[in-house]
Scaffold this motif. Structure first.
Motif, PDB file in Angstrom:
ATOM      1  N   ASN A 146       0.826  -1.208   0.000  1.00  0.00           N
ATOM      2  CA  ASN A 146       0.000   0.000   0.000  1.00  0.00           C
ATOM      3  C   ASN A 146       0.865   1.265   0.000  1.00  0.00           C
ATOM      4  O   ASN A 146       0.548   2.247  -0.684  1.00  0.00           O
ATOM      5  CB  ASN A 146      -0.938   0.013   1.217  1.00  0.00           C
ATOM      6  N   ILE A 147       1.934   1.235   0.777  1.00  0.00           N
ATOM      7  CA  ILE A 147       2.832   2.394   0.803  1.00  0.00           C
ATOM      8  C   ILE A 147       3.475   2.585  -0.561  1.00  0.00           C
ATOM      9  O   ILE A 147       3.552   3.708  -1.084  1.00  0.00           O
ATOM     10  CB  ILE A 147       3.902   2.227   1.895  1.00  0.00           C
ATOM     11  N   LEU A 148       3.945   1.501  -1.176  1.00  0.00           N
ATOM     12  CA  LEU A 148       4.577   1.589  -2.492  1.00  0.00           C
ATOM     13  C   LEU A 148       3.609   2.153  -3.524  1.00  0.00           C
ATOM     14  O   LEU A 148       3.975   3.034  -4.323  1.00  0.00           O
ATOM     15  CB  LEU A 148       5.068   0.202  -2.923  1.00  0.00           C
ATOM     16  N   LYS A 149       2.380   1.674  -3.527  1.00  0.00           N
ATOM     17  CA  LYS A 149       1.390   2.172  -4.494  1.00  0.00           C
ATOM     18  C   LYS A 149       1.130   3.664  -4.294  1.00  0.00           C
ATOM     19  O   LYS A 149       0.996   4.415  -5.264  1.00  0.00           O
ATOM     20  CB  LYS A 149       0.090   1.382  -4.347  1.00  0.00           C
ATOM     21  N   THR A 150       1.053   4.086  -3.039  1.00  0.00           N
ATOM     22  CA  THR A 150       0.833   5.499  -2.744  1.00  0.00           C
ATOM     23  C   THR A 150       1.996   6.345  -3.248  1.00  0.00           C
ATOM     24  O   THR A 150       1.800   7.418  -3.838  1.00  0.00           O
ATOM     25  CB  THR A 150       0.656   5.709  -1.233  1.00  0.00           C
TER      26      THR A 150
END
Length: 345
Positions: A146-150
């Motif tokens: 989720n952090i990477l996608k953000t």
């Protein structure tokens, strides 16, 4: 913040897919899966393009194997058609991410690499008195989806491209099991969040480099560290004051919490710059560098095995190692192993 859009048509163009297939096949032309793909080359390319355009593309299963030197790691190999897609994606997304990198990050970049990183490390050894070397604990298995996608959405706004990026991330195979709690976590948080990228994917290499690029900017712009080098998750800071390096270490540990990463205490240390230490496969001092003894022992073992199998082909499987070794002060070693021609008067 400027974000890139309208990338997808270029990604799925036949010209880009053609180039991606040749890049993915480089050095692997005799692999069975590559031969099968090229047996019906254009048909396979058009099939991938149609699946991407119609959003029916689905990544295949990974083949995994483990390596134990220099440290235990799980390597994952995607099917060849997926590797073609990875190269096609990075052809457009890579340059966008590249613009966010600082000068002194060296992994997976044109005109950079391990030897340039070692040279830069040695350059800073001569300028500063102390060194702080750090390593991220289980880095690839720890990257939070989720952090990477953000983070990727800070640079890319093309919805179709983000769909493909998310699909590749979501289809990452299971990585090494580990858990760590961060501020605000509940008992189940580490098990509820998806994390881990497969080592071996071109996309993983780029995404992993981008994920830590925010640490690079923090170290250079907020901590004001002038001497700094990073290669994937191996980082080195330089200073003339011990207390400053200890303070920076604490700041880095706090900063990394927002990315759900922690330093590896066994591979994080502070030492004088006059001391020779292993960095990216070489033992480096201010004035010279050599290969670690274990590296030489492994090479000698490979040479003995090659000589038993076919003495005429001993140089070919070791060409990569010889290229790495020649970057250090190893001329006498390579002569003794018979891997350099005798000099002529």
């Amino acid at each position: 913040m400027k974000r890139s859009k309208n990338l997808f048509d270029g990604i799925i163009s036949f010209e880009n897919m053609l180039s991606a297939a040749h890049k993915a096949a480089k050095g692997k032309r005799e692999n069975l899966s590559v031969l099968c793909f090229f047996a019906h080359f254009e048909e396979n390319l058009w099939e991938i393009i149609a699946e991407l355009k119609n959003k029916t593309y689905q990544p295949g299963s990974y083949k995994t194997f483990s390596i134990y030197k220099p440290k235990p790691r799980q390597i994952s190999a995607a099917p060849f058609r997926d590797r073609v897609v990875h190269h096609a994606l990075i052809a457009f997304v890579g340059p966008i991410l590249e613009r966010t990198f600082i000068f002194d990050t060296y992994a997976n970049r044109t005109a950079k690499g391990t030897h340039k990183a070692i040279e830069r490390y040695q350059h800073f050894l001569k300028k500063y008195q102390y060194v702080l070397m750090f390593d991220i604990r289980k880095y690839f298995p720890s990257i939070d989806h989720n952090i990477l996608k953000t983070l990727l959405r800070r640079k890319i706004s093309c919805a179709d491209t983000l769909w493909l990026i998310d699909l590749i991330i979501d289809n990452s195979n299971a990585q090494a099991e580990h858990s760590h709690y961060f501020p605000g976590d509940t008992l189940f948080t580490p098990y509820e969040r998806r994390r881990g990228l497969p080592i071996g994917n071109l996309t993983s290499q780029w995404f992993a480099n981008y994920y830590l690029s925010f640490l690079d900017h923090y170290i250079k712009e907020q901590l004001r560290c002038r001497g700094y080098v990073r290669y994937v998750d191996d980082g080195v800071l330089f200073s003339n004051e011990k207390f400053q390096l200890w303070a920076w270490k604490e700041a880095i540990e706090e900063f990394l919490q927002q990315y759900r990463l922690i330093l590896n205490p066994q591979r994080t240390e502070l030492y004088p710059s006059t001391e020779g230490k292993c960095f990216l496969g070489q033992k480096v001092w201010r004035t010279h560098r050599i290969l670690p003894a274990e590296n030489v022992r492994r090479a000698k073992k490979r040479i003995r095995c090659s000589l038993l199998a076919d003495p005429e082909t001993v140089r070919q499987p070791l060409s990569g190692w010889v290229g790495h070794a020649r970057q250090a002060d190893t001329r006498n070693l390579l002569h003794s192993l018979g891997l350099l021609p005798e000099s002529r008067c």
